[in-house]
Design a protein around this motif. Structure first.
Motif, PDB file in Angstrom:
ATOM      1  N   ALA A   1       0.834  -1.190   0.000  1.00 22.03           N
ATOM      2  CA  ALA A   1       0.000   0.000   0.000  1.00 22.03           C
ATOM      3  C   ALA A   1       0.871   1.244   0.000  1.00 22.03           C
ATOM      4  O   ALA A   1       1.863   1.329   0.709  1.00 22.03           O
ATOM      5  N   GLY A   2       0.498   2.196  -0.824  1.00 27.52           N
ATOM      6  CA  GLY A   2       1.274   3.419  -0.971  1.00 27.52           C
ATOM      7  C   GLY A   2       2.307   3.334  -2.062  1.00 27.52           C
ATOM      8  O   GLY A   2       2.925   4.347  -2.408  1.00 27.52           O
ATOM      9  N   ASP A   3       2.512   2.159  -2.635  1.00 28.75           N
ATOM     10  CA  ASP A   3       3.492   1.994  -3.711  1.00 28.75           C
ATOM     11  C   ASP A   3       2.766   1.559  -4.982  1.00 28.75           C
ATOM     12  O   ASP A   3       2.217   2.375  -5.700  1.00 28.75           O
ATOM     13  N   ALA A   4       2.788   0.286  -5.273  1.00 28.73           N
ATOM     14  CA  ALA A   4       2.128  -0.230  -6.473  1.00 28.73           C
ATOM     15  C   ALA A   4       1.912  -1.721  -6.306  1.00 28.73           C
ATOM     16  O   ALA A   4       2.535  -2.380  -5.459  1.00 28.73           O
ATOM     17  N   LEU A   5       1.011  -2.252  -7.101  1.00 30.05           N
ATOM     18  CA  LEU A   5       0.762  -3.687  -7.158  1.00 30.05           C
ATOM     19  C   LEU A   5       1.237  -4.179  -8.520  1.00 30.05           C
ATOM     20  O   LEU A   5       0.815  -3.658  -9.556  1.00 30.05           O
ATOM     21  N   ARG A   6       2.136  -5.152  -8.518  1.00 28.28           N
ATOM     22  CA  ARG A   6       2.705  -5.671  -9.756  1.00 28.28           C
ATOM     23  C   ARG A   6       2.328  -7.147  -9.903  1.00 28.28           C
ATOM     24  O   ARG A   6       2.459  -7.931  -8.954  1.00 28.28           O
ATOM     25  N   ALA A   7       1.866  -7.479 -11.090  1.00 31.02           N
ATOM     26  CA  ALA A   7       1.502  -8.864 -11.415  1.00 31.02           C
ATOM     27  C   ALA A   7       2.250  -9.277 -12.675  1.00 31.02           C
ATOM     28  O   ALA A   7       2.301  -8.521 -13.650  1.00 31.02           O
ATOM     29  N   SER A   8       2.836 -10.468 -12.636  1.00 31.34           N
ATOM     30  CA  SER A   8       3.616 -10.964 -13.776  1.00 31.34           C
ATOM     31  C   SER A   8       3.274 -12.425 -14.013  1.00 31.34           C
ATOM     32  O   SER A   8       3.201 -13.220 -13.079  1.00 31.34           O
ATOM     33  N   VAL A   9       3.022 -12.756 -15.289  1.00 33.56           N
ATOM     34  CA  VAL A   9       2.745 -14.134 -15.693  1.00 33.56           C
ATOM     35  C   VAL A   9       3.766 -14.501 -16.757  1.00 33.56           C
ATOM     36  O   VAL A   9       3.768 -13.928 -17.847  1.00 33.56           O
ATOM     37  N   HIS A  10       4.652 -15.427 -16.429  1.00 41.86           N
ATOM     38  CA  HIS A  10       5.716 -15.838 -17.347  1.00 41.86           C
ATOM     39  C   HIS A  10       5.590 -17.314 -17.650  1.00 41.86           C
ATOM     40  O   HIS A  10       5.523 -18.134 -16.729  1.00 41.86           O
ATOM     41  N   ASN A  11       5.489 -17.642 -18.946  1.00 41.30           N
ATOM     42  CA  ASN A  11       5.461 -19.045 -19.342  1.00 41.30           C
ATOM     43  C   ASN A  11       6.741 -19.401 -20.082  1.00 41.30           C
ATOM     44  O   ASN A  11       7.280 -18.597 -20.842  1.00 41.30           O
ATOM     45  N   SER A  12       7.246 -20.595 -19.823  1.00 47.39           N
ATOM     46  CA  SER A  12       8.451 -21.094 -20.476  1.00 47.39           C
ATOM     47  C   SER A  12       8.152 -21.401 -21.939  1.00 47.39           C
ATOM     48  O   SER A  12       6.991 -21.374 -22.369  1.00 47.39           O
ATOM     49  N   PRO A  13       9.201 -21.697 -22.731  1.00 46.07           N
ATOM     50  CA  PRO A  13       8.958 -22.010 -24.149  1.00 46.07           C
ATOM     51  C   PRO A  13       8.025 -23.196 -24.309  1.00 46.07           C
ATOM     52  O   PRO A  13       8.054 -24.151 -23.526  1.00 46.07           O
ATOM     53  N   ALA A  14       7.204 -23.118 -25.340  1.00 47.29           N
ATOM     54  CA  ALA A  14       6.264 -24.200 -25.606  1.00 47.29           C
ATOM     55  C   ALA A  14       6.994 -25.377 -26.222  1.00 47.29           C
ATOM     56  O   ALA A  14       8.024 -25.224 -26.874  1.00 47.29           O
ATOM     57  N   ALA A  15       6.429 -26.550 -26.027  1.00 47.70           N
ATOM     58  CA  ALA A  15       7.037 -27.750 -26.612  1.00 47.70           C
ATOM     59  C   ALA A  15       6.924 -27.742 -28.123  1.00 47.70           C
ATOM     60  O   ALA A  15       7.780 -28.255 -28.834  1.00 47.70           O
ATOM     61  N   THR A  16       5.865 -27.096 -28.650  1.00 51.92           N
ATOM     62  CA  THR A  16       5.677 -26.958 -30.090  1.00 51.92           C
ATOM     63  C   THR A  16       5.691 -25.489 -30.434  1.00 51.92           C
ATOM     64  O   THR A  16       5.320 -24.642 -29.622  1.00 51.92           O
ATOM     65  N   THR A  17       6.100 -25.179 -31.662  1.00 53.11           N
ATOM     66  CA  THR A  17       6.194 -23.779 -32.097  1.00 53.11           C
ATOM     67  C   THR A  17       4.807 -23.197 -32.239  1.00 53.11           C
ATOM     68  O   THR A  17       3.935 -23.792 -32.873  1.00 53.11           O
ATOM     69  N   SER A  18       4.606 -22.031 -31.664  1.00 53.82           N
ATOM     70  CA  SER A  18       3.327 -21.325 -31.777  1.00 53.82           C
ATOM     71  C   SER A  18       3.586 -19.839 -31.781  1.00 53.82           C
ATOM     72  O   SER A  18       4.585 -19.367 -31.277  1.00 53.82           O
ATOM     73  N   ARG A  19       2.658 -19.127 -32.368  1.00 51.30           N
ATOM     74  CA  ARG A  19       2.810 -17.674 -32.440  1.00 51.30           C
ATOM     75  C   ARG A  19       2.449 -17.054 -31.107  1.00 51.30           C
ATOM     76  O   ARG A  19       1.575 -17.556 -30.392  1.00 51.30           O
ATOM     77  N   PRO A  20       3.080 -15.939 -30.747  1.00 45.83           N
ATOM     78  CA  PRO A  20       2.748 -15.274 -29.495  1.00 45.83           C
ATOM     79  C   PRO A  20       1.362 -14.674 -29.555  1.00 45.83           C
ATOM     80  O   PRO A  20       0.841 -14.388 -30.631  1.00 45.83           O
ATOM     81  N   PRO A  21       0.731 -14.459 -28.398  1.00 49.66           N
ATOM     82  CA  PRO A  21      -0.661 -14.015 -28.363  1.00 49.66           C
ATOM     83  C   PRO A  21      -0.799 -12.536 -28.653  1.00 49.66           C
ATOM     84  O   PRO A  21      -1.367 -11.788 -27.886  1.00 49.66           O
ATOM     85  N   ALA A  22      -0.244 -12.081 -29.784  1.00 48.83           N
ATOM     86  CA  ALA A  22      -0.297 -10.652 -30.094  1.00 48.83           C
ATOM     87  C   ALA A  22      -1.413 -10.325 -31.050  1.00 48.83           C
ATOM     88  O   ALA A  22      -1.715  -9.172 -31.275  1.00 48.83           O
ATOM     89  N   SER A  23      -2.041 -11.335 -31.680  1.00 51.22           N
ATOM     90  CA  SER A  23      -3.044 -11.053 -32.680  1.00 51.22           C
ATOM     91  C   SER A  23      -4.462 -11.166 -32.143  1.00 51.22           C
ATOM     92  O   SER A  23      -5.410 -10.875 -32.841  1.00 51.22           O
ATOM     93  N   GLY A  24      -4.614 -11.638 -30.908  1.00 46.01           N
ATOM     94  CA  GLY A  24      -5.945 -11.746 -30.344  1.00 46.01           C
ATOM     95  C   GLY A  24      -6.444 -10.431 -29.813  1.00 46.01           C
ATOM     96  O   GLY A  24      -5.778  -9.406 -29.878  1.00 46.01           O
ATOM     97  N   PHE A  25      -7.666 -10.447 -29.245  1.00 49.75           N
ATOM     98  CA  PHE A  25      -8.256  -9.228 -28.742  1.00 49.75           C
ATOM     99  C   PHE A  25      -8.361  -9.222 -27.230  1.00 49.75           C
ATOM    100  O   PHE A  25      -8.879  -8.278 -26.643  1.00 49.75           O
ATOM    101  N   GLY A  26      -7.868 -10.320 -26.548  1.00 52.20           N
ATOM    102  CA  GLY A  26      -7.860 -10.308 -25.097  1.00 52.20           C
ATOM    103  C   GLY A  26      -6.896  -9.282 -24.549  1.00 52.20           C
ATOM    104  O   GLY A  26      -7.201  -8.572 -23.592  1.00 52.20           O
ATOM    105  N   LEU A  27      -5.726  -9.176 -25.168  1.00 49.02           N
ATOM    106  CA  LEU A  27      -4.724  -8.222 -24.683  1.00 49.02           C
ATOM    107  C   LEU A  27      -5.140  -6.769 -24.898  1.00 49.02           C
ATOM    108  O   LEU A  27      -4.945  -5.944 -24.001  1.00 49.02           O
TER     109      LEU A  27
END
Length: 402
Positions: free
Chosen positions: A326-352
């Motif tokens: 309190a009085g500073d900031a709240l920081r949240a971070s979600v980090h996932n390791s590399p996927a077992a199969t190649t996939s595109r990053p979630p930059a094209s969706g509309f959730g972000l």
């Protein structure tokens, strides 16, 4: 459908085309002079040296307006090329230019005029031709005209293709922008629906506490102070919620919303993710209790991070960190390791984009990007101001009364 419009030429582009046209006419001019018999008439030789270059200069000058008046300039230069062998290059450039419009009638008329005008040189310059050379005299200008037409049509087709690709790209960009705007609008409506019940609940509590003060005259001083502080705290929190919901319309007021997410429900969210098969670890170092807006936004950040990890990196370990004071900031971070199969990053969706809108409304910042190890990280930084709401005193009074 021939709607080709030639792009406007710059100074250098115009200059090198005119120079090339002049250079193309020089071989015709020199060959004509070499073919003239010795002791030719003074007027003929004088025209070759003076009149012929002057006509060519006039044709080159007229070419400056070939894109504003394409047919008129092309016909004029084609006719003038019959009186100037040095102007043949200018005539071919005019024919090439009008061919980029890909209009068969215009191309045919100008090409015929050019071939017919080329025969005037035989009258103007007394060049002896062997018997049966008429076909050769017609074939040479026809061949040069055909080459100019082919080059012009190819240039016009290339311009049309480029314009079509550009229009498709612009249309796709407009559609993408519209979908992103729609996603942000839907997220705003969702935020409004979520906040509606919370705001109504706070205002109801304030009204109830005010009603107690109005109807009960036998309360002690401590009880009055407790109720007054509760009204002040509730009013402040209601105003905080109201600032976020102002200007946002409720999309579907008849649809009930699930229980409001909060910071305390993040462990439940992680447990559900583990049940679905995700390898999730959670580290929480939060001192104090943030406002509902901040807690709800932090919950949505973690939720979106887990959704993207399950979609784009199935089976990869996910580490969630939530920390703040309190009085500073709240920081949240979600980090996932590399996927077992190649996939595109979630930059094209509309959730972000929707999540970024939510974080912005809460006064925070959202970032997301690939990590050097091939994974992906989603981070939110949310402000957590300290309000003078006397939470400690309020809890102490509550303990005394209980």
């Amino acid at each position: 459908m021939n709607t080709d419009v030639a792009p406007r030429l710059g100074g250098w582009q115009q200059t090198w085309r005119l120079v090339a046209a002049a250079a193309l006419g020089i071989p015709f001019w020199i060959s004509t002079g070499a073919a003239l018999p010795r002791g030719c008439a003074t007027g003929t030789c004088s025209w070759l040296v003076t009149g012929d270059p002057l006509v060519a200069l006039g044709c080159l000058t007229a070419l400056l307006w070939r894109r504003r008046f394409p047919l008129t300039v092309a016909l004029a230069v084609a006719v003038a090329s019959g009186a100037s062998t040095l102007a043949v290059g200018a005539a071919l450039l005019a024919l090439c230019s009008i061919s980029t419009r890909r209009r068969p009638a215009e191309i045919g008329v100008v090409a015929l005029v050019y071939v017919a005008a080329s025969q005037l040189a035989l009258v103007l310059y007394p060049i002896e031709s062997p018997p049966g050379s008429l076909w050769f005299q017609l074939a040479l200008p026809a061949l040069s005209a055909g080459i100019a037409v082919a080059i012009g049509v190819a240039i016009g087709a290339g311009r049309g293709e480029m314009r079509s690709l550009r229009e498709r790209a612009e249309s796709a960009e407009r559609e993408q922008t519209a979908r992103a705007e729609q996603a942000r609008a839907l997220e705003r409506n969702r935020i409004a629906r979520e906040m509606h019940d919370v705001l109504a609940h706070r205002i109801s509590l304030v009204a109830m506490q005010a009603g107690v003060l109005d109807h009960r005259r036998n309360l002690t001083t401590d009880e009055n102070s407790t109720l007054i502080r509760g009204i002040a705290d509730g009013s402040h929190q209601a105003l905080e919620e109201l600032r976020d919901v102002l200007g946002v319309l409720r999309a579907d007021p008849g649809s009930p919303e699930p229980p409001q997410p909060s910071l305390d429900r993040i462990p439940e969210l992680v447990a559900d993710a583990r049940t679905s098969g995700l390898d999730v670890t959670l580290t929480t170092t939060v001192t104090g209790k943030p406002s509902d807006v901040v807690g709800r936004t932090c919950y949505r950040v973690v939720q979106e991070g887990l959704t993207n990890a399950a979609k784009h990196a199935p089976g990869a370990p996910v580490h969630i960190t939530v920390e703040g004071t309190a009085g500073d900031a709240l920081r949240a971070s979600v980090h996932n390791s590399p996927a077992a199969t190649t996939s595109r990053p979630p930059a094209s969706g509309f959730g972000l984009p929707g999540l970024a809108e939510r974080v912005t409304l809460a006064g925070g910042e959202l970032s997301h990007h690939p990590t050097p190890d091939g994974g992906y990280v989603l981070t939110a930084h949310l402000p957590w101001p300290t309000w003078p709401n006397h939470d400690h005193d309020h809890d102490h009074d509550h303990e005394k009364r209980s």
